[in-house]
Design a protein around this motif. Structure first.
Motif, PDB file in Angstrom:
ATOM      1  N   GLY A 190      -8.292  36.365 -85.650  1.00 46.38           N
ATOM      2  CA  GLY A 190      -8.558  37.768 -85.374  1.00 46.38           C
ATOM      3  C   GLY A 190      -7.596  38.414 -84.400  1.00 46.38           C
ATOM      4  N   LYS A 191      -6.562  37.681 -83.976  1.00 44.65           N
ATOM      5  CA  LYS A 191      -5.679  38.209 -82.933  1.00 44.65           C
ATOM      6  C   LYS A 191      -4.868  39.413 -83.421  1.00 44.65           C
ATOM      7  N   SER A 192      -4.328  39.342 -84.643  1.00 46.22           N
ATOM      8  CA  SER A 192      -3.563  40.478 -85.165  1.00 46.22           C
ATOM      9  C   SER A 192      -4.486  41.645 -85.515  1.00 46.22           C
ATOM     10  N   THR A 193      -5.681  41.320 -85.965  1.00 45.58           N
ATOM     11  CA  THR A 193      -6.671  42.367 -86.220  1.00 45.58           C
ATOM     12  C   THR A 193      -6.976  43.115 -84.929  1.00 45.58           C
ATOM     13  N   LEU A 194      -7.141  42.387 -83.843  1.00 46.37           N
ATOM     14  CA  LEU A 194      -7.485  43.009 -82.565  1.00 46.37           C
ATOM     15  C   LEU A 194      -6.388  43.931 -82.069  1.00 46.37           C
ATOM     16  N   ILE A 195      -5.149  43.493 -82.097  1.00 44.94           N
ATOM     17  CA  ILE A 195      -4.073  44.313 -81.540  1.00 44.94           C
ATOM     18  C   ILE A 195      -3.890  45.608 -82.332  1.00 44.94           C
ATOM     19  N   ARG A 196      -4.222  45.574 -83.615  1.00 40.82           N
ATOM     20  CA  ARG A 196      -4.102  46.776 -84.446  1.00 40.82           C
ATOM     21  C   ARG A 196      -5.233  47.772 -84.208  1.00 40.82           C
ATOM     22  N   HIS A 197      -6.234  47.345 -83.464  1.00 39.41           N
ATOM     23  CA  HIS A 197      -7.270  48.285 -83.036  1.00 39.41           C
ATOM     24  C   HIS A 197      -6.793  49.154 -81.883  1.00 39.41           C
ATOM     25  N   PHE A 198      -5.829  48.651 -81.099  1.00 42.26           N
ATOM     26  CA  PHE A 198      -5.415  49.373 -79.901  1.00 42.26           C
ATOM     27  C   PHE A 198      -4.842  50.745 -80.250  1.00 42.26           C
ATOM     28  N   ASN A 199      -4.099  50.830 -81.355  1.00 38.03           N
ATOM     29  CA  ASN A 199      -3.550  52.111 -81.786  1.00 38.03           C
ATOM     30  C   ASN A 199      -4.188  52.603 -83.093  1.00 38.03           C
TER      31      ASN A 199
END
Length: 432
Positions: free
Chosen positions: A79-88
């Motif tokens: 879920g790490k890439s999923t999470l970072i794409r939530h930031f923007n």
């Protein structure tokens, strides 16, 4: 001060994520298979089997400090890439709050979100994301072009950052003419050229060869020392995480397993999953002298009277003690020196001190270990302005680096490796 606040973020992929949101919080199966609101939360596997939906993130809360490098790591599917794409908001959350500088990103309208992406955050991708038909200079200036910056200004700014990442002279080349490492430098220059406060780096170095990867890590650390950006860095490599991160968050199956400083992760793994990442880590290159420092049982000052020094050394059963001048290390006094000062009738011990070797608290244990192997003399640990912090504990050094020495889980399970630990402990017993 927190730059980014992530609170209770959930993400469910599928046609009806809201219908199954309560199920991943706490659920009980009703008569027709619909989730209720009490009971045990559905696992990622159970959610997929029952609903055909995929759990991306479950109840993630993080606080990311301004000016820090914050690493989010985990295996594929964590879920790490999923999470970072939530930031923007390249990915929309199913629930939760994402704040940047106190602004709830989830509340932004389309125009506001576009401006936010252009001005607040830049992203560096794993596969470079360069335009093959554009020159290196045009690629580096692309973010500025999207903003509407005039051609002359964007070329000047892009060229500045190409020089910063070591690509001066390559500005008229095309991506296919560059190595992988050079292409990633173009991507980094493009992100920096926008002067965004936050850099999102998604597996940015994972496609590079090991030597080039190390060079890029060095480059990033050098730039960060100058720029003090807030960097969110995604990786599956713990060595990279430990080297770059001020703090690290470890994810598994969309859940936060452990969060803390590199030292927290290394010294106190939360469970077997985290421990499995640590098996091949060279602790001596991550931990430093401060981790193996202990406060001595006795210290003296420059103004200590010889009779008092002799008395205190004898009472403590010690052969020597560190001597301080204020908070700074002045030297070491052993029993023969103290007794000689007493016989000479001097006022204090200040002229009878010997030198004590020292290492800064930031010195890596690999350096400290080499010093300890060369000498049995006491080794002091000092902070800023030579402030005395304590003495190096040989037994603690052995304990911390034992997994490197014996290849096992640690000295408690080391068998023969217990011998050097016992010898070190015996040596420490004589220390003040």
């Amino acid at each position: 001060m927190s730059k980014i606040e992530i609170r209770n973020v959930y993400k469910i992929f599928g046609p009806q994520p809201q219908r199954w949101l309560d199920a991943v919080r706490a659920s009980s199966q009703g008569e027709e298979g619909a989730p209720g609101q009490t009971g045990t939360p559905l696992s990622k596997k159970e959610l997929l089997a029952r609903s055909g939906h995929t759990l991306g993130l479950r109840d993630i809360s993080l606080s990311i400090e301004a000016g820090s490098i914050y690493v989010i790591m985990g295996l594929s599917g964590s879920g790490k890439s999923t999470l970072i794409r939530h930031f923007n908001r390249l990915i929309e959350p199913s629930a939760g709050c994402i704040e940047v500088d106190g602004v709830d990103v989830t509340s932004l309208g389309r125009g506001e979100l576009e401006r936010f992406r252009q001005n607040k955050m830049s992203m560096v991708f794993q596969r470079f994301g360069l335009f093959p038909h554009r020159t290196v200079l045009d690629n580096a200036g692309y973010g500025l072009k999207v903003r509407g910056v005039a051609r002359a200004e964007r070329r000047e700014r892009a060229m500045h950052w190409l020089r910063q990442v070591g690509l001066a002279g390559f500005e008229h080349q095309y991506p296919h003419q560059l190595s992988g490492g050079m292409q990633q430098r173009v991507g980094l220059a493009r992100a920096l050229a926008t002067d965004a406060e936050i850099l999102l780096m998604d597996e940015a170095f994972s496609a590079l060869d090991p030597l080039i990867r190390r060079e890029m890590q060095d480059q990033l650390l050098q730039l960060q020392a100058q720029l003090n950006k807030t960097i969110v860095f995604i990786t599956h490599d713990l060595d990279e995480a430990l080297r770059l991160g001020n703090r690290i968050a470890i994810l598994k199956d969309g859940e936060l397993i452990q969060e803390g400083t590199p030292e927290d992760i290394l010294l106190s793994p939360a469970n077997d999953y985290v421990q499995s990442f640590l098996q091949d880590v060279n602790r001596s290159k991550v931990l430093n002298a401060a981790h193996a420092c202990r406060v001595p049982a006795l210290t003296l000052t420059m103004r200590t009277r010889p009779a008092h020094a002799v008395e205190r050394l004898a009472a403590a059963g010690l052969d020597y003690a560190a001597v301080l001048d204020g908070k700074r290390l002045a030297g070491v006094l052993d029993r023969p020196q103290a007794e000689r000062a007493l016989r000479e009738g001097v006022r204090d011990i200040s002229r009878h001190l010997g030198d004590m070797a020292s290492v800064p608290a930031s010195a890596g244990l690999d350096e400290v270990l080499a010093r300890l192997l060369r000498s049995t003399e006491p080794l002091a640990v000092t902070g800023e302005d030579d402030e005395f912090l304590g003495l190096m504990s040989r037994s603690k050094v052995v304990e911390l680096v034992a997994p490197v020495i014996d290849g096992e889980a640690g000295p408690a399970q080391a068998g023969a490796a217990g011998q050097p630990e016992q010898q070190a402990a015996a040596a420490d017993a004589a220390l003040p």
